[in-house]
Design an enzyme around this catalytic site. Structure first.
Site, mmCIF file in Angstrom:
data_model
loop_
_atom_site.group_PDB
_atom_site.id
_atom_site.type_symbol
_atom_site.label_atom_id
_atom_site.label_comp_id
_atom_site.label_asym_id
_atom_site.label_seq_id
_atom_site.Cartn_x
_atom_site.Cartn_y
_atom_site.Cartn_z
ATOM 1 N N LEU A 97 1.074 -0.719 0.588
ATOM 2 C CA LEU A 97 0.412 0.404 0.185
ATOM 3 C C LEU A 97 0.859 1.254 0.133
ATOM 4 O O LEU A 97 0.927 2.091 0.581
ATOM 5 C CB LEU A 97 -1.050 -0.016 1.310
ATOM 6 C CG LEU A 97 -2.011 -0.916 1.102
ATOM 7 C CD1 LEU A 97 -3.253 -0.596 2.503
ATOM 8 C CD2 LEU A 97 -2.911 -0.625 0.139
ATOM 9 N N CYS A 98 2.049 0.982 -1.106
ATOM 10 C CA CYS A 98 2.389 2.437 -0.725
ATOM 11 C C CYS A 98 2.911 3.012 -2.534
ATOM 12 O O CYS A 98 4.593 2.992 -2.596
ATOM 13 C CB CYS A 98 3.980 2.517 -0.523
ATOM 14 S SG CYS A 98 4.564 0.581 0.082
ATOM 15 N N GLY A 99 1.981 2.846 -3.117
ATOM 16 C CA GLY A 99 2.164 2.727 -4.367
ATOM 17 C C GLY A 99 3.244 1.733 -5.342
ATOM 18 O O GLY A 99 3.678 0.563 -5.252
#
Lengths: 292, 141
Positions: free
Chosen positions: A90-92
């Site tokens: 969940l961090c691109g």
């Protein structure tokens, strides 16, 4: 055409998603500040360390007796790639970018007929490497339990590397991490740690001749080179920490904005169908009254 | 001649001190040395020991292990792998450091059976560590 009730549930669920992404963004922002501070605190050490190492390396030069960590094994057949990523997603594109860079490097080396071995730090990188480069994967360092990366964690990783180097398992070691530029930009970076490369240090040669060394240069180098590996890994870990939070922050910011747009769209759709239902009911009533 | 020199003590995790010092006593690998302004340029590695800094605002002492010091006429940079103000050094911290050194000695005895070099180095590290403990009144056991 979804019913009114369906639309209502959709809107509710997107709203709660937005709350979560918003919260994650704020947490990432707070952690980012801390991670950035940690990275900045370590910078004086790294800079000075590299400065002195540059001086030492320049004065010892390529002599035969220079330690292997500086000179290399004289071979470059086996390459060890240390891929440092985050423990969480969940961090691109953060994890993906590092893994992709490592994969490209591995493919390039293999095309040149060299052997590639991979050690991963961080769960996400391990998953990606195991999928694409399964037969080169040799070890994984687990930092899941570590909340704030300390120097001792870097030392443990460095020790792992040095033991393998002493055992002759590889000739060249490179670390992969993401350099923190700003919240939106993180640059996947490759850095060679063994044999150490200090040539890039500025002013490495200008005044080295005036320094006395105690004990002699080579003894100091022997003592400091292993620390240099740890220092490089430590600064990589810290940069990575800041990059991860930065990437997560902007990814979650996007997600929050997208959720907002979605809610607007769904609300319009909801209002239209509600209006359609009312119009329908009115028509029914009027045509009923006319029929009388 | 300048009366003071810029003293910086840096550990990987933070900058511990940055002051104008009049004199700094450094636990060098080959013996303690005191550096004063206009010292000849020198780079030395550190052994575990006590670093003493005297400045206009008073003296301070730090426990340092591993690393090196870069000295020249105007400044001293000490880069220590671990550096703790002496007052904050606790028995537990010290014990952890001694244990790490003991482990390292045991491990090097295993790995380098026929090479005395690394074993001696590890033994010296442990001995220095214990000596430092005696000096600050902490026991190695």
């Amino acid at each position: 055409m979804p019913s009114l009730k369906d639309l209502k549930t959709r809107i509710e669920s997107v709203k709660s998603t937005r709350k979560i992404t918003k919260a994650m963004q704020m947490v990432a922002a707070a952690k980012l500040r801390r991670a950035q501070e940690a990275a900045e605190m370590s910078r004086p050490y790294t800079e000075r360390f590299n400065h002195v190492m540059g001086k030492l390396a320049a004065s010892v030069g390529d002599s035969e007796s220079a330690p292997k960590l500086l000179r290399g094994t004289g071979d470059d057949k086996v390459h060890l790639l240390v891929v440092m990523t985050a423990e969480r997603g969940l961090c691109g594109g953060f994890n993906g970018n590092i893994a992709r860079m490592a994969r490209q490097e591995a493919e390039k080396l293999m095309a040149e007929g060299k052997t590639v071995k991979v050690i991963t730090v961080g769960k996400k990188g391990r998953d990606a490497i195991k999928r694409d480069l399964a037969d080169t994967f040799i070890d994984h360092v687990d930092l899941t339990a570590v909340r704030n990366v300390g120097y001792s964690d870097a030392q443990a990783i460095a020790q792992n590397l040095l033991d393998r180097f002493d055992a002759g398992e590889f000739d060249v070691a490179k670390i992969f991490y993401s350099k923190f530029q700003n919240v939106v930009t993180q640059i996947p970076t490759m850095h060679q740690v063994i044999p150490a490369d200090f040539a890039a240090e500025e002013g490495a040669e200008d005044d080295s001749a005036f320094y006395d060394f105690e004990p002699d240069e080579e003894a100091i180098l022997r003592d400091l080179l292993p620390r240099g590996v740890a220092t490089a890994i430590f600064s990589g870990l810290l940069e990575n920490g800041a990059s991860e939070q930065g990437a997560r922050m902007s990814a979650m910011d996007n997600a929050t904005r997208n959720a907002g747009e979605m809610i607007d769209k769904l609300t319009i759709q909801f209002n239209r169908s509600r209006q359609a239902v009312i119009t329908n009911e009115l028509i029914e009533i009027i045509s009923g009254a006319e029929a009388l | 001649m300048a009366d003071t020199l810029q003293f910086d003590l840096v550990s990987p995790e933070r900058l511990l001190a940055s002051v104008e010092a009049t004199e700094v006593q450094i636990p060098g690998a080959e013996g303690d040395m005191t550096a004063m302004p206009d010292h000849a340029p020198l780079i030395t590695t550190l052994r575990p020991g006590i670093l003493k800094v005297s400045s206009a605002s008073g003296d301070s002492e730090y426990v340092v292990t591993g690393g090196f010091a870069e000295i020249n006429a105007e400044s001293i940079s000490v880069l220590a792998e671990q550096a703790v103000p002496r007052d904050e050094m606790t028995q537990e911290d010290f014990k952890a450091m001694v244990d790490a050194a003991t482990d390292r000695l045991a491990k090097s005895q295993e790995t380098y059976v026929n090479e005395p070099g690394p074993v001696d180095e590890a033994a010296k590290l442990l001995a220095d560590m214990v000596a430092m403990g005696d000096e600050i009144g902490l026991s190695a056991n």
